[in-house]
Design a protein around this motif. Structure first.
Motif, PDB file in Angstrom:
ATOM      1  N   ASP A 262       0.590  -1.215  -0.145  1.00  0.00           N
ATOM      2  CA  ASP A 262      -0.047   0.207  -0.206  1.00  0.00           C
ATOM      3  C   ASP A 262       1.103   1.341  -0.140  1.00  0.00           C
ATOM      4  O   ASP A 262       2.179   0.968   0.739  1.00  0.00           O
ATOM      5  N   SER A 462      -3.256 -14.068  -6.052  1.00  0.00           N
ATOM      6  CA  SER A 462      -3.167 -12.690  -6.365  1.00  0.00           C
ATOM      7  C   SER A 462      -2.350 -12.131  -5.017  1.00  0.00           C
ATOM      8  O   SER A 462      -1.909 -12.874  -4.114  1.00  0.00           O
ATOM      9  N   THR A 463      -2.478 -10.503  -4.627  1.00  0.00           N
ATOM     10  CA  THR A 463      -1.262 -10.482  -3.352  1.00  0.00           C
ATOM     11  C   THR A 463      -1.513 -10.130  -2.223  1.00  0.00           C
ATOM     12  O   THR A 463      -1.322  -9.860  -1.389  1.00  0.00           O
ATOM     13  N   ASP A 464      -2.866 -10.957  -2.067  1.00  0.00           N
ATOM     14  CA  ASP A 464      -4.163 -11.160  -1.421  1.00  0.00           C
ATOM     15  C   ASP A 464      -3.044 -11.335  -0.566  1.00  0.00           C
ATOM     16  O   ASP A 464      -3.107 -11.943   1.526  1.00  0.00           O
ATOM     17  N   GLU A 465      -3.203 -13.062  -0.948  1.00  0.00           N
ATOM     18  CA  GLU A 465      -2.237 -14.017  -0.217  1.00  0.00           C
ATOM     19  C   GLU A 465      -1.251 -13.823   0.579  1.00  0.00           C
ATOM     20  O   GLU A 465      -0.677 -14.034   1.568  1.00  0.00           O
ATOM     21  N   ARG A 467      -0.407 -10.795   1.516  1.00  0.00           N
ATOM     22  CA  ARG A 467      -0.974  -9.893   3.062  1.00  0.00           C
ATOM     23  C   ARG A 467      -1.224 -10.725   3.762  1.00  0.00           C
ATOM     24  O   ARG A 467      -0.753 -11.058   5.249  1.00  0.00           O
ATOM     25  N   ASP A 468      -2.023 -11.977   3.503  1.00  0.00           N
ATOM     26  CA  ASP A 468      -2.550 -12.694   4.505  1.00  0.00           C
ATOM     27  C   ASP A 468      -1.009 -13.634   4.966  1.00  0.00           C
ATOM     28  O   ASP A 468      -1.125 -14.354   6.369  1.00  0.00           O
TER      29      ASP A 468
END
Ligand SMILES: Nc1ncnc2c1ncn2[C@@H]1O[C@H](COP(=O)(O)OP(=O)(O)O)[C@@H](O)[C@H]1O
Ligand SMILES: O=P(O)(O)OC[C@H](O)CO
Length: 508
Positions: A262, A462-465, A467-468
């Protein structure tokens, strides 16, 4: 090969002191690792070289070692990611694969006169608006030029199209994908290219006029691609058939691995040197406070993400210097015990301007100094001053970053070899006045390269992984009285003043 059959991603982390291969699973956990150090070749004061052939041999060895330790073979590897010490420059013959000179390392200051000459009347900021960088010995372009000017016959061979240039990512990719025998892929990524002083940070292509001024033939330069895409397939050897699908300079990889995705998020890596990167999103901020404008990462066809960077040349390597040059400690870890024998620095300040000063000063005329000495000062104080130097330099960079970006950091994510040092981390929080946070997976550099490669082939969706997968391990909060914090910092600044203007005709 599909991601169903293959179960892991392999990252090659080619650093200043060693080469590591790491195997990761989908949760971002390190399954296996192998590591090998290479020679630091120091032919004279200010010169630092590596043998690129040794680095390639070590890379093959650690890849084999990591696969063996994980009990896996190439068919289990979905993709390979490369991350590397940046700026370090290799020039080689495309038909033999032989480097024409040792690699010239980022810390090397031999190109000072050349940088002064290139700066001319316009000064060191001549190419800054185009490339994001000041003219300094740190970057690759002048190093290529030095090789062409000083290696017999190199200029003619380069003009004839016989020589190739690459930073270490390119050197490894070219060799992994076939080298001289099988027409290796000659490519770099935007993050590495952004450290050459030859890439236009807006077009993300070579800046022809800058390349020409640098005196480097365009035919030597690799093609610039994104940080996450399939560049080629490993040809011979143990990774045969596996795609190389991620390339990021090591500091950019650590930023990605730390999930600084971010705008306004930042990380600081404490290794040989320190490198703080702040994600500025699609904004290209031209620093007015001594920072670099650089690429953060670019994923395939997505828009590029930019960063501001504060690079510090000497932090962990000062601890190595206490060990190897002074014999004050037997291991890097011992510096903490020695520093703990005293309550404070006893008035001693150590400014490790061994390669001049990088951010935010960019003063190549500075040299190291230990100041504030009295008979009271003992080796414990010197150990303490050496650790504090890392924290003080980081404060300078953070101040510059906040001034340039307007972002007020509320916490700083940290990683790298020095962050095991509790004394340093507590002092760092005290001096910054913000929390310092270490993630559970501390191998963020290799992890970032693995993520870039795994995303390109669909191993991670995705980049969500990313973050997780990020989780906090340890947090240090400031506990020092702010007035005392500022007093210490003012004194540090006075110490920095004492190191400037040292190099002149008498001391060169
Ligand atoms: N306990 C420690 N305290 C302070 N510095 C340390 C400690 N352990 C390692 N270091 C320093 O960390 C650096 C190695 O970090 P690393 O991230 O592996 O570096 P690089 O990737 O730049 O090769 C070395 O310079 C070493 O002196
Ligand atoms: O190899 P490291 O970790 O010391 O990093 C070196 C940097 O990439 C130099 O810019």
């Amino acid at each position: 090969m599909t991601s169903e059959q293959a179960s892991h991603v392999l990252a090659i982390d080619q650093g200043t002191t060693s080469t590591r291969a790491m195997v990761f699973d989908r949760s971002g956990r390190v399954v296996a690792v192998d590591q090998r150090e290479h020679r630091q070749i120091l032919p004279r004061a200010g010169w630092v070289e590596h043998d690129a052939t040794e680095i390639w041999a070590n890379t093959r060895a650690v890849v084999g070692g990591a696969l063996a330790a994980a009990n896996l073979n190439a068919t289990s590897i979905v993709a390979v990611g490369i991350t590397n010490q940046r700026e370090t420059t290799v020039v080689w013959d495309r038909s033999t694969g032989e480097p024409v000179h040792h690699a010239i390392v980022w810390q090397d200051t031999r190109t000072q006169a050349l940088c002064d000459e290139l700066a001319g009347d316009e000064g060191p900021e001549r190419f800054k608006a185009r490339t994001g960088l000041p003219l300094a010995t740190y970057f690759a372009g002048p190093k290529v030029r030095w090789i062409l000017d000083h290696v017999e016959g190199a200029r003619e061979r380069a003009d004839a199209g016989e020589l190739l240039f690459g930073t270490v990512d390119t050197w490894l990719l070219w060799n992994l994908t076939g080298g001289a025998e099988h027409d290796g892929v000659h490519v770099t990524d935007v993050t590495n290219a952004s450290r050459t002083l030859m890439m236009d940070i807006r077009t993300l292509d070579w800046a022809d006029d800058v390349v020409e001024a640098m005196g480097v033939p365009r035919s030597m330069l690799p093609e610039i691609r994104s940080s996450s895409e399939e560049y080629g397939v490993c040809h011979p050897g143990i990774l045969i058939g596996v795609p190389v699908a991620g390339i990021l300079g090591d500091q950019h990889a650590a930023t990605f691995g730390q999930a600084c995705l971010d705008v306004g998020s930042a990380k600081n890596t404490y290794g040989t040197g320190n490198f703080m990167l702040l994600n500025t999103g699609d904004e290209i901020i031209e620093s007015r406070h001594g920072l670099l404008t650089t690429l953060c990462y670019r994923l395939g066809e997505q828009p590029p993400v930019y960063a501001l960077e504060g690079s510090i040349a000497v932090t962990g390597s000062l601890v190595q210097w206490l060990r190897d040059n002074l014999g004050l400690i037997d291991s890097a870890a011992e510096v903490e015990r020695l520093a703990a024998t005293v309550e404070d620095n006893g008035g001693a300040y150590f400014v490790p301007a061994f390669s001049g000063l990088f951010a935010p000063h960019w003063r190549s005329d500075a040299r190291g100094a230990l100041v504030g000495l009295t008979r009271f000062v003992n080796k414990g104080h010197i150990a303490r001053a050496a650790l504090e130097a890392t924290a003080f330099q980081t404060r300078e960079v953070l101040d510059a970053m906040e001034a340039d970006s307007g972002v007020r950091l509320t916490e700083l994510k940290v990683d790298g070899g020095m962050v095991v040092n509790e004394t340093l981390m507590q002092f760092q929080a005290d001096l910054l006045g913000v929390d310092v946070v270490r993630p559970r997976i501390s191998e963020t550099t290799a992890l970032g390269a693995a993520y870039a490669a795994g995303l390109a082939v669909g191993y991670w969706a995705s980049t969500d992984e990313i973050r997780d997968n990020w989780a906090e391990d340890r947090r240090w909060s400031p506990s020092l009285d702010p007035a005392e914090r500022e007093r210490l910092y003012r004194t540090w600044k006075k110490a920095v003043e004492r190191t400037l203007d040292w190099v002149d005709d008498d001391t060169r």
